[in-house]
Design an enzyme around this catalytic site. Structure first.
Site, PDB file in Angstrom:
ATOM      1  N   ASN A  79     -52.180  39.044 -40.236  1.00 51.71           N
ATOM      2  CA  ASN A  79     -52.325  38.101 -41.338  1.00 51.71           C
ATOM      3  C   ASN A  79     -51.098  37.213 -41.525  1.00 51.71           C
ATOM      4  O   ASN A  79     -51.225  36.093 -42.012  1.00 51.71           O
ATOM      5  CB  ASN A  79     -52.597  38.893 -42.627  1.00 51.71           C
ATOM      6  CG  ASN A  79     -52.228  38.118 -43.869  1.00 51.71           C
ATOM      7  OD1 ASN A  79     -52.949  37.239 -44.304  1.00 51.71           O
ATOM      8  ND2 ASN A  79     -51.065  38.442 -44.441  1.00 51.71           N
ATOM      9  N   SER A 131     -57.218  29.685 -39.924  1.00 56.39           N
ATOM     10  CA  SER A 131     -57.186  28.812 -41.095  1.00 56.39           C
ATOM     11  C   SER A 131     -58.193  27.694 -40.918  1.00 56.39           C
ATOM     12  O   SER A 131     -58.487  27.287 -39.785  1.00 56.39           O
ATOM     13  CB  SER A 131     -55.788  28.205 -41.265  1.00 56.39           C
ATOM     14  OG  SER A 131     -55.781  27.168 -42.231  1.00 56.39           O
ATOM     15  N   TYR A 143     -48.879  24.270 -37.044  1.00 59.58           N
ATOM     16  CA  TYR A 143     -49.713  25.241 -37.753  1.00 59.58           C
ATOM     17  C   TYR A 143     -51.160  25.141 -37.293  1.00 59.58           C
ATOM     18  O   TYR A 143     -51.780  26.149 -36.927  1.00 59.58           O
ATOM     19  CB  TYR A 143     -49.608  24.986 -39.262  1.00 59.58           C
ATOM     20  CG  TYR A 143     -50.390  25.962 -40.115  1.00 59.58           C
ATOM     21  CD1 TYR A 143     -49.929  27.259 -40.314  1.00 59.58           C
ATOM     22  CD2 TYR A 143     -51.578  25.576 -40.732  1.00 59.58           C
ATOM     23  CE1 TYR A 143     -50.636  28.152 -41.104  1.00 59.58           C
ATOM     24  CE2 TYR A 143     -52.287  26.459 -41.530  1.00 59.58           C
ATOM     25  CZ  TYR A 143     -51.816  27.744 -41.710  1.00 59.58           C
ATOM     26  OH  TYR A 143     -52.523  28.624 -42.495  1.00 59.58           O
ATOM     27  N   ALA A 145     -52.344  23.808 -34.569  1.00 57.76           N
ATOM     28  CA  ALA A 145     -52.465  24.138 -33.142  1.00 57.76           C
ATOM     29  C   ALA A 145     -52.462  25.646 -32.916  1.00 57.76           C
ATOM     30  O   ALA A 145     -53.286  26.178 -32.164  1.00 57.76           O
ATOM     31  CB  ALA A 145     -51.336  23.476 -32.362  1.00 57.76           C
ATOM     32  N   ILE A 176     -56.328  28.784 -50.526  1.00 60.35           N
ATOM     33  CA  ILE A 176     -56.329  29.995 -51.356  1.00 60.35           C
ATOM     34  C   ILE A 176     -55.224  29.840 -52.392  1.00 60.35           C
ATOM     35  O   ILE A 176     -54.037  29.847 -52.066  1.00 60.35           O
ATOM     36  CB  ILE A 176     -56.107  31.257 -50.501  1.00 60.35           C
ATOM     37  CG1 ILE A 176     -57.126  31.319 -49.345  1.00 60.35           C
ATOM     38  CG2 ILE A 176     -56.188  32.499 -51.383  1.00 60.35           C
ATOM     39  CD1 ILE A 176     -58.582  31.389 -49.781  1.00 60.35           C
TER      40      ILE A 176
END
Length: 244
Positions: A79, A131, A143, A145, A176
């Site tokens: 995570n 994501s 991020y 990629a 979120i």
């Protein structure tokens, strides 16, 4: 299968989505090991924590090996993540290396450490967090990629590990609102956040618990005919466009 004891590593399990995932698995009776830079500020009789900087490849592999030597790992939930929001002109090599290590390298190290036990047990669950930004988002070059790469990595692992009863799936959250990562970009109470929520088809920001329920589903022993899949937990944002 019901007699198999479940022990899950959750990277970034100290706060936000990771803490919600850890709590969800604990509620299912699993032992959970949080692997994060900071110790969780909450406790549970079946929660263990290990502090490690997952940006440090050597330290991550050492921690993974130590955990695999002392626990019979059945679940890996990767995570931990970081954004590093920058326009293309501002992205540098350090950003590329850091997020590649955090999103790819750490996940690979944890999975490799857990695989011997999973293969011996003929059972395992690997859940990777991607994501909605994997579909593209401004200021998210590295991020997006790496989060897109996680999906390809999971599909590859799913093919390799299916013969051993190990499933590999991806949960891809949208915005979120109750996380440090979100708050690093904007305040959940700001007009910008309200505008973002209005652009999501279901009309609200997500909660960490929304993501945790999806991870718990993929982690279940009963989810044994689902592998290589990506579930967007995004309020419908992946089927339209949102404005951050």
């Amino acid at each position: 299968m019901g007699a198999l004891h479940h022990t899950a590593i959750v990277s970034g399990g100290n706060t936000g989505i990771g803490a919600a995932i850890a709590r969800g698995l604990l509620d299912e009776g699993y032992d959970v090991i949080s692997l994060s830079r900071r110790k969780p500020d909450w406790s549970h009789p079946k929660l263990t924590s290990r502090e490690v900087d997952l940006l440090d490849a050597t330290a991550t592999r050492q921690a993974a090996a130590e955990l695999a030597a002392n626990f019979a790992i059945t679940h890996v939930v990767h995570n931990a993540g970081a954004i590093r929001a920058k326009l293309l002109e501002e992205v540098d090599d350090e950003d590329v290396g850091a997020l590649a290590q955090l999103h790819f390298g750490a996940g690979i190290a944890l999975a490799q450490a857990a695989l011997p036990n999973m293969k011996q047990a003929r059972f395992g669950r690997i859940v990777l967090l991607s994501s909605r930004a994997a579909l593209g988002a401004a200021t998210r070059t590295v991020y997006s990629a790496t989060k897109a790469g996680i999906i390809g990595m999971a599909r590859t692992w799913a093919l390799e590990l299916a013969p051993f009863g190990i499933t590999v799936n991806v949960v891809a959250p949208g915005p979120i609102g109750d996380t440090e990562m979100f708050e690093s970009v904007m305040s959940p109470e700001s007009e910008r956040a309200k505008k973002l929520a209005q652009s999501i088809p279901l009309g609200r920001l997500g909660k960490s618990s929304d993501v945790a329920r999806a991870v718990t589903f993929f982690s279940s022993p009963d989810a044994d005919f689902i592998t290589g899949q990506t579930l967007y937990v995004c309020g419908g944002a992946s089927i339209g466009s949102i404005s951050i």
